[in-house]
Write an enzyme that holds these catalytic residues in place. Structure first.
Site, mmCIF file in Angstrom:
data_model
loop_
_atom_site.group_PDB
_atom_site.id
_atom_site.type_symbol
_atom_site.label_atom_id
_atom_site.label_comp_id
_atom_site.label_asym_id
_atom_site.label_seq_id
_atom_site.Cartn_x
_atom_site.Cartn_y
_atom_site.Cartn_z
ATOM 1 N N GLU A 29 59.964 -61.300 79.736
ATOM 2 C CA GLU A 29 61.365 -60.698 79.578
ATOM 3 C C GLU A 29 62.456 -61.000 80.838
ATOM 4 O O GLU A 29 63.543 -61.273 80.781
ATOM 5 C CB GLU A 29 61.573 -58.929 79.494
ATOM 6 C CG GLU A 29 60.580 -58.608 78.100
ATOM 7 C CD GLU A 29 59.266 -58.503 78.422
ATOM 8 O OE1 GLU A 29 58.640 -59.015 79.616
ATOM 9 O OE2 GLU A 29 58.478 -58.057 77.500
ATOM 10 N N TYR A 77 49.477 -63.177 87.253
ATOM 11 C CA TYR A 77 48.555 -63.798 86.575
ATOM 12 C C TYR A 77 48.196 -65.078 87.277
ATOM 13 O O TYR A 77 49.057 -65.551 88.008
ATOM 14 C CB TYR A 77 48.714 -64.097 85.207
ATOM 15 C CG TYR A 77 49.948 -65.098 84.768
ATOM 16 C CD1 TYR A 77 49.645 -66.280 84.637
ATOM 17 C CD2 TYR A 77 51.262 -64.713 84.437
ATOM 18 C CE1 TYR A 77 50.547 -67.488 84.484
ATOM 19 C CE2 TYR A 77 52.186 -65.457 84.172
ATOM 20 C CZ TYR A 77 51.789 -66.988 84.307
ATOM 21 O OH TYR A 77 52.672 -67.907 83.908
ATOM 22 N N ASP A 94 60.332 -67.995 76.016
ATOM 23 C CA ASP A 94 61.264 -67.056 76.340
ATOM 24 C C ASP A 94 62.637 -67.672 76.638
ATOM 25 O O ASP A 94 63.599 -67.258 76.467
ATOM 26 C CB ASP A 94 60.938 -66.668 78.004
ATOM 27 C CG ASP A 94 59.288 -66.089 77.842
ATOM 28 O OD1 ASP A 94 59.023 -65.790 76.738
ATOM 29 O OD2 ASP A 94 58.637 -66.142 78.897
HETATM 30 N N1 LIG Z 1 55.974 -79.975 73.485
HETATM 31 C C1 LIG Z 1 57.422 -79.593 73.410
HETATM 32 N N2 LIG Z 1 58.265 -80.396 73.178
HETATM 33 C C2 LIG Z 1 59.521 -80.204 73.077
HETATM 34 N N3 LIG Z 1 59.916 -78.784 72.934
HETATM 35 C C3 LIG Z 1 58.836 -77.834 73.098
HETATM 36 C C4 LIG Z 1 57.521 -78.042 73.036
HETATM 37 N N4 LIG Z 1 56.600 -77.043 73.292
HETATM 38 C C5 LIG Z 1 57.809 -75.900 73.239
HETATM 39 N N5 LIG Z 1 58.954 -76.394 72.866
HETATM 40 C C6 LIG Z 1 60.199 -75.686 72.680
HETATM 41 O O1 LIG Z 1 60.049 -74.425 73.059
HETATM 42 C C7 LIG Z 1 60.105 -73.460 71.670
HETATM 43 C C8 LIG Z 1 59.098 -72.590 71.655
HETATM 44 O O2 LIG Z 1 57.872 -73.162 71.527
HETATM 45 P P1 LIG Z 1 56.395 -72.036 71.112
HETATM 46 O O3 LIG Z 1 56.583 -71.733 69.786
HETATM 47 O O4 LIG Z 1 55.432 -73.213 71.547
HETATM 48 O O5 LIG Z 1 56.432 -70.918 72.197
HETATM 49 P P2 LIG Z 1 55.701 -70.648 73.386
HETATM 50 O O6 LIG Z 1 55.819 -71.549 74.194
HETATM 51 O O7 LIG Z 1 54.258 -70.686 72.653
HETATM 52 O O8 LIG Z 1 56.310 -69.425 73.889
HETATM 53 P P3 LIG Z 1 55.584 -68.624 75.329
HETATM 54 O O9 LIG Z 1 56.866 -68.523 75.993
HETATM 55 O O10 LIG Z 1 55.245 -67.271 74.662
HETATM 56 O O11 LIG Z 1 54.650 -69.552 76.002
HETATM 57 C C9 LIG Z 1 59.947 -74.710 70.549
HETATM 58 O O12 LIG Z 1 60.747 -74.369 69.517
HETATM 59 C C10 LIG Z 1 60.740 -75.923 71.374
HETATM 60 O O13 LIG Z 1 62.321 -75.602 71.362
HETATM 61 O O1 LIG Z 2 51.749 -63.100 78.893
HETATM 62 C C1 LIG Z 2 52.626 -62.236 79.721
HETATM 63 O O2 LIG Z 2 52.408 -61.146 79.692
HETATM 64 C C2 LIG Z 2 53.661 -62.884 80.423
HETATM 65 O O3 LIG Z 2 54.890 -62.165 80.466
HETATM 66 C C3 LIG Z 2 53.418 -63.976 81.395
HETATM 67 C C4 LIG Z 2 54.396 -65.365 80.969
HETATM 68 O O4 LIG Z 2 55.401 -65.286 81.580
HETATM 69 C C5 LIG Z 2 54.679 -65.289 79.360
HETATM 70 O O5 LIG Z 2 53.392 -65.261 78.688
HETATM 71 C C6 LIG Z 2 55.488 -66.403 78.960
HETATM 72 O O6 LIG Z 2 55.919 -65.896 77.701
#
Ligand SMILES: Nc1ncnc2c1ncn2[C@@H]1O[C@H](COP(=O)(O)OP(=O)(O)OP(=O)(O)O)[C@@H](O)[C@H]1O
Ligand SMILES: O=C(O)C(=O)C[C@H](O)[C@H](O)CO
Length: 306
Positions: free
Chosen positions: A40, A94, A267
Site C-alpha cells: 500500500e 523483509y 502495486d
Molecule cells: N516481466 C515484465 N515485463 C513487463 N511488465 C511486467 C513484467 N512483470 C510485471 N509487469 C507489469 O506489472 C503488472 C503486474 O504484474 P504481476 O501480475 O506479475 O504482478 P506482481 O508483480 O506479481 O505484483 P506484486 O506487486 O504483488 O509483486 C503487469 O500487468 C505488467 O504491467
Molecule cells: O508482501 C508484503 O507484505 C509486502 O507488502 C512487501 C512488498 O512490498 C509487496 O509484496 C509488493 O507487492
C-alpha cells in the site's frame, strides 16, 4: 490544491526491504540494498507521483527504519500525518534472498520480520485517531489489500471497519495480494476473508496466480461471473492485464521492459490504473497508464514511482 481537496488514502504496513546484493544463502551475504516496501505504501508513492493527492494511514516504530519510511513518503509528496509512531514496537521488514537456479537465473525468496511490528498493531483506534479521521473524511478513494487482514486480529478489525463504515463518497479499492506465508496454518480462513473483501470492494486487482489460489480460477470470464459486484475487476500477469468495468472488457499487453526488480510491479500497476480512473481516463487508457508505471517500477531498484 486546497486543503479540503479529495484525496486517495492508502492503508497498510510500510516495510523496509533488504535485498541481498549477492546471490546465495543469506548466511553468506554481507551486503543488502535497503529500500521502502509494503504494497500500500508503494501504491501511495506511485499515486502521488502520478499527481494524485495521497495520504497513508499506518503505524511505524520509533526507530531509524520508521523515520526512513516516513521521510520517503514526504520526499514523494505523500501526506504522512496519519502514520502513528509506536514507541514500543519495531518497524517491520523483509529480506529478499537471491536463490540461484540451475539455468543461471535467480529466484527471490522473501523472509518476513514483521511479527508484532508497529503496523501489525493497527486497529480500529488507528482509524479513529484525529489525524486518520481527517484524511479519511476527505478520501475519494481508499486503497487496501489482502495483506493487512493477515497481520493481526486488530488489523483485520480495522479493515472490517473500513468496509462497514465507509463514507458515502468513498470508492474502496482492494488488491488481493495473497501472501500464503502470512496465512500459514489458517489458509482456509484467509481465502474466505479475502473473498468477502473482494465481493464488497468497488475495484479489485489480482494477479492470475493469486486468483487461482484464492478463488480457484484464473479465467477472466469465470472470475467476472464470480465477482460480479465490484464495478472494476482487473487481472494481471507479467505479460498483460484484463480489466472489466460495468459494461466493457479491455485486454492489454504489458510494456516490454528490462526487469531490474520484480517486487512491487503490481502495486505500481494498481496505482497507475487508479490514477487513470480518478482522472477520467477510459478503461483502456487507465490500463495503458498502469502498464507504463509498472514498467518504470520494474526498470529500477526503487524509484519506480513517478
Ligand atoms: N516481466 C515484465 N515485463 C513487463 N511488465 C511486467 C513484467 N512483470 C510485471 N509487469 C507489469 O506489472 C503488472 C503486474 O504484474 P504481476 O501480475 O506479475 O504482478 P506482481 O508483480 O506479481 O505484483 P506484486 O506487486 O504483488 O509483486 C503487469 O500487468 C505488467 O504491467
Ligand atoms: O508482501 C508484503 O507484505 C509486502 O507488502 C512487501 C512488498 O512490498 C509487496 O509484496 C509488493 O507487492
Amino acid at each position: 490544491m486546497p486543503d479540503s481537496a479529495p484525496i486517495a488514502v492508502c492503508i497498510g504496513e510500510g516495510l523496509i526491504s533488504l535485498v541481498a546484493a549477492t546471490a546465495g544463502p543469506l548466511e553468506d551475504c554481507r551486503t543488502f540494498h535497503r529500500s521502502l516496501a509494503g504494497a500500500e505504501w508503494n501504491a501511495a508513492i506511485a499515486l502521488a507521483s502520478a499527481g494524485i493527492r495521497t495520504a497513508v494511514v499506518s503505524r511505524v516504530g520509533d526507530d531509524g527504519f520508521g523515520r526512513f519510511l516516513t521521510d520517503e513518503l514526504r520526499r514523494h509528496g505523500v501526506d504522512d500525518t496519519a502514520v502513528e509512531v509506536d514507541p514500543d514496537a519495531p518497524t517491520g521488514l523483509y529480506v529478499k534472498e537471491l536463490v540461484p537456479r540451475p539455468d543461471g537465473a535467480v529466484d527471490g525468496a522473501m523472509h518476513y520480520y514483521r511479527t508484532a511490528s508497529a503496523a501489525s498493531a493497527m486497529s480500529p483506534d488507528t482509524l479513529a485517531s484525529p489525524a486518520a479521521s481527517a484524511v479519511l473524511d476527505r478520501a475519494a478513494l481508499v486503497h487496501l489489500s489482502g495483506i493487512t487482514p493477515a497481520l493481526s486480529d486488530s488489523a483485520l478489525a480495522a479493515q472490517e471497519m473500513l468496509f462497514a463504515e465507509r463514507r458515502t463518497q468513498q470508492v474502496l479499492s482492494f488488491d488481493l495480494n495473497w501472501r500464503p506465508a502470512l496465512w500459514r496454518g489458517r489458509e482456509t480462513e484467509g481465502r474466505a476473508l479475502l473473498t468477502d473483501f473482494a465481493h464488497r470492494a468497488d475495484i479489485v486487482f489480482c494477479t492470475g496466480s493469486d486468483a487461482a489460489a484464492v478463488f480457484g480460477t484464473a479465467d477472466p470470464q469465470e472470475l467476472r461471473e464470480l465477482l460480479a459486484e465490484p464495478r472494476y475487476l482487473v487481472l494481471t500477469d507479467p505479460g498483460g492485464a484484463v480489466a472489466f468495468d460495468g459494461t466493457e472488457r479491455a485486454d492489454s499487453d504489458a510494456v516490454d521492459t528490462a526487469v531490474v526488480e520484480t517486487v512491487g510491479a503490481g502495486d505500481a500497476f494498481a496505482a497507475g490504473f487508479l490514477a487513470g480512473i480518478l482522472t477520467g481516463l477510459s478503461l483502456t487508457g487507465s490500463l495503458a497508464r498502469a502498464h507504463r508505471i509498472a514498467a518504470r517500477a520494474l526498470a529500477s531498484t526503487r524509484d519506480h514511482i513517478g
